[in-house]
Scaffold this motif. Sequence first.
Motif, PDB file in Angstrom:
ATOM      1  N   VAL A  71       8.616   3.882 -11.174  1.00 33.20           N
ATOM      2  CA  VAL A  71       7.321   3.360 -11.608  1.00 33.20           C
ATOM      3  C   VAL A  71       7.518   2.043 -12.358  1.00 33.20           C
ATOM      4  O   VAL A  71       6.719   1.109 -12.221  1.00 33.20           O
ATOM      5  CB  VAL A  71       6.569   4.392 -12.480  1.00 33.20           C
ATOM      6  N   GLY A  74       7.786  -0.585  -9.933  1.00 34.30           N
ATOM      7  CA  GLY A  74       6.432  -0.915  -9.479  1.00 34.30           C
ATOM      8  C   GLY A  74       5.707  -1.789 -10.484  1.00 34.30           C
ATOM      9  O   GLY A  74       5.020  -2.744 -10.109  1.00 34.30           O
ATOM     10  N   ALA A  75       5.875  -1.483 -11.785  1.00 31.54           N
ATOM     11  CA  ALA A  75       5.207  -2.257 -12.833  1.00 31.54           C
ATOM     12  C   ALA A  75       5.703  -3.695 -12.853  1.00 31.54           C
ATOM     13  O   ALA A  75       4.910  -4.637 -12.992  1.00 31.54           O
ATOM     14  CB  ALA A  75       5.428  -1.594 -14.192  1.00 31.54           C
ATOM     15  N   ALA A  78       4.188  -5.450  -9.975  1.00 35.23           N
ATOM     16  CA  ALA A  78       2.775  -5.739 -10.210  1.00 35.23           C
ATOM     17  C   ALA A  78       2.625  -6.886 -11.205  1.00 35.23           C
ATOM     18  O   ALA A  78       1.759  -7.745 -11.053  1.00 35.23           O
ATOM     19  CB  ALA A  78       2.061  -4.488 -10.731  1.00 35.23           C
ATOM     20  N   PHE A  84      -0.495  -5.337  -3.500  1.00 32.80           N
ATOM     21  CA  PHE A  84      -0.645  -3.910  -3.763  1.00 32.80           C
ATOM     22  C   PHE A  84       0.307  -3.016  -2.957  1.00 32.80           C
ATOM     23  O   PHE A  84       0.999  -2.170  -3.533  1.00 32.80           O
ATOM     24  CB  PHE A  84      -2.115  -3.537  -3.519  1.00 32.80           C
ATOM     25  N   PRO A  85       0.393  -3.188  -1.616  1.00 29.12           N
ATOM     26  CA  PRO A  85       1.277  -2.297  -0.845  1.00 29.12           C
ATOM     27  C   PRO A  85       2.744  -2.457  -1.235  1.00 29.12           C
ATOM     28  O   PRO A  85       3.509  -1.483  -1.199  1.00 29.12           O
ATOM     29  CB  PRO A  85       1.075  -2.733   0.609  1.00 29.12           C
ATOM     30  N   VAL A  87       3.873  -3.106  -4.263  1.00 28.13           N
ATOM     31  CA  VAL A  87       4.045  -2.369  -5.521  1.00 28.13           C
ATOM     32  C   VAL A  87       4.238  -0.881  -5.233  1.00 28.13           C
ATOM     33  O   VAL A  87       5.176  -0.242  -5.725  1.00 28.13           O
ATOM     34  CB  VAL A  87       2.811  -2.574  -6.434  1.00 28.13           C
ATOM     35  N   VAL A  88       3.334  -0.333  -4.407  1.00 28.92           N
ATOM     36  CA  VAL A  88       3.344   1.110  -4.155  1.00 28.92           C
ATOM     37  C   VAL A  88       4.585   1.519  -3.361  1.00 28.92           C
ATOM     38  O   VAL A  88       5.295   2.469  -3.723  1.00 28.92           O
ATOM     39  CB  VAL A  88       2.056   1.523  -3.412  1.00 28.92           C
ATOM     40  N   ALA A  91       7.832   1.254  -5.421  1.00 31.83           N
ATOM     41  CA  ALA A  91       8.066   2.393  -6.309  1.00 31.83           C
ATOM     42  C   ALA A  91       8.541   3.610  -5.521  1.00 31.83           C
ATOM     43  O   ALA A  91       9.508   4.283  -5.908  1.00 31.83           O
ATOM     44  CB  ALA A  91       6.794   2.727  -7.088  1.00 31.83           C
ATOM     45  N   ALA A  92       7.886   3.894  -4.391  1.00 29.24           N
ATOM     46  CA  ALA A  92       8.230   5.085  -3.608  1.00 29.24           C
ATOM     47  C   ALA A  92       9.656   4.976  -3.062  1.00 29.24           C
ATOM     48  O   ALA A  92      10.438   5.939  -3.133  1.00 29.24           O
ATOM     49  CB  ALA A  92       7.234   5.274  -2.463  1.00 29.24           C
TER      50      ALA A  92
ATOM     51  N   GLY B 138       9.784   9.937  -2.183  1.00 30.69           N
ATOM     52  CA  GLY B 138       9.506   9.103  -3.344  1.00 30.69           C
ATOM     53  C   GLY B 138       8.037   9.065  -3.687  1.00 30.69           C
ATOM     54  O   GLY B 138       7.589   8.277  -4.503  1.00 30.69           O
ATOM     55  N   ALA B 141       6.331   8.988  -7.195  1.00 36.07           N
ATOM     56  CA  ALA B 141       6.334   7.737  -7.954  1.00 36.07           C
ATOM     57  C   ALA B 141       5.217   6.797  -7.489  1.00 36.07           C
ATOM     58  O   ALA B 141       4.842   5.878  -8.199  1.00 36.07           O
ATOM     59  CB  ALA B 141       7.687   7.035  -7.821  1.00 36.07           C
ATOM     60  N   ALA B 145       2.405   4.361  -9.662  1.00 33.28           N
ATOM     61  CA  ALA B 145       2.547   2.935  -9.347  1.00 33.28           C
ATOM     62  C   ALA B 145       1.204   2.335  -8.916  1.00 33.28           C
ATOM     63  O   ALA B 145       0.880   1.197  -9.251  1.00 33.28           O
ATOM     64  CB  ALA B 145       3.596   2.733  -8.252  1.00 33.28           C
ATOM     65  N   VAL B 148      -0.675   1.682 -12.015  1.00 28.00           N
ATOM     66  CA  VAL B 148      -0.147   0.473 -12.662  1.00 28.00           C
ATOM     67  C   VAL B 148      -0.757  -0.766 -12.023  1.00 28.00           C
ATOM     68  O   VAL B 148      -1.240  -1.667 -12.707  1.00 28.00           O
ATOM     69  CB  VAL B 148       1.400   0.418 -12.545  1.00 28.00           C
ATOM     70  N   LEU B 152      -2.988  -3.169 -14.464  1.00 29.61           N
ATOM     71  CA  LEU B 152      -2.213  -4.274 -15.029  1.00 29.61           C
ATOM     72  C   LEU B 152      -3.001  -5.586 -15.124  1.00 29.61           C
ATOM     73  O   LEU B 152      -2.913  -6.271 -16.149  1.00 29.61           O
ATOM     74  CB  LEU B 152      -0.913  -4.466 -14.232  1.00 29.61           C
TER      75      LEU B 152
END
Lengths: 104, 203
Positions: A71, A74-75, A78, A84-85, A87-88, A91-92, B138, B141, B145, B148, B152
Motif C-alpha cells: 500500500v 501505491g501511496a 499516487a 489510477f490503474p 497505483v492499484v 500495490a497488488a 496481491g 493490497a 491502494a 489512497v 491523496l
Amino acid sequence: MNATVAMILTLAVGTYALRLVGPALHGRVELPARVRELLSAGAVVLLVALLATGALTEGGGFAGWARPAAVLVGAVLAWRRAPFPVVVLGAAVTAGVLRSAGVA
Amino acid sequence: MIGLSFGALSVAGGLPVWVPVLMSLVVYAGSAQFSAVGVLLAGGGPVAAAATGLLLNTRTAAFSLAVADLLGPGRAARLFGAHLVTDETVAFALAQPDPARRRAAFWVFGIGLFAVWNAGVLTGALAGTALGDPARYGLDAAFPAVLVALVLPTLRANARLRRPAALGALLALAATPFVPAGVPVLLALAGLPAYGRTGGVRR
C-alpha cells in the motif's frame, strides 16, 4: 432476500434520500459553510481510516508486512501522480511479489 | 478506469458479478461503493458496510442543495437528476460561468458519467472473473491502494484535513482489536473536531 442485497438496497435508498434533500427543499435552505466543510472533511476522515485499517489489519490483528508495504508503494505512486490503474496494480503486484519472495 | 477497477476488484475478491453491477446502478457513488465492498471483503457485516457508505454519502445532501436549481422545474427531472448528483458532476457543473451552461453541463456530464461508470463496472466485473490467482494473491493490497488514490489529491490540496484524518486513522487502528470489523472506521469520525476553521484562525 440475502444480507448483501439488503445492504445494497439500504445504501441505495439512503443515498438517494440524501440526494433528494436539495431538490425537495428547492434549494431554499443554504447550509452554513462550516457544516458543508465538516461533511466533506468527514468523508475524507472515513476514507483514510478505512485505508489505514485495511492496509494494516486483518481479522482484528496485524495483517503482516507485505500488505502495508504494498500500500505504501501505491501511496508513493499516487503522490507522484501516477494514473489510477498504475497505483492499484502497483500495490497488488508488490504484495504478490513480496509474498512469493517469502514475506508474509 | 475507477469503475473498471471497482468491478474487477469486487469480483476477484469473491463477490458475484451482479453485486458490483447492481450496486453501481442503484447506489452510484464511487467512494461509498468501494468502502462498502471493502468492509464486506474484510469480514465486516452488511450493517457496518451500509453505515460506512451512508456516512460517506451524507455530503451528497450538501451537493444536491448546491445544484437544486439546475435540476429543472419538472418533478420527473428533479427525481431523475437527483440520482446523478456526485462530487464530480456538481464540481463540473458549478465551474461553468452562467446558469444556462451550468444546467447543460450538469445534465450532459451527469448522464455521460453515469453511462461510463456503469459500463466500466460491468466490463471490470466480467474481466474480474478471468483474473487468475496472481491477481488474487496481491488483491488485499489493492483496496487500500484504491482509497489512497482517491483521498491523496484532497489531502494534498487541503493541509488542514491531515490532522483529523491522521487522528481518526489512529483511533480506528487502536480500536480494531476490540470491536467488530467495520466499527473502527465509524469511530474515526471522533477525529473530526480536530478539523480547524478556514484560514487557521484557531492557533
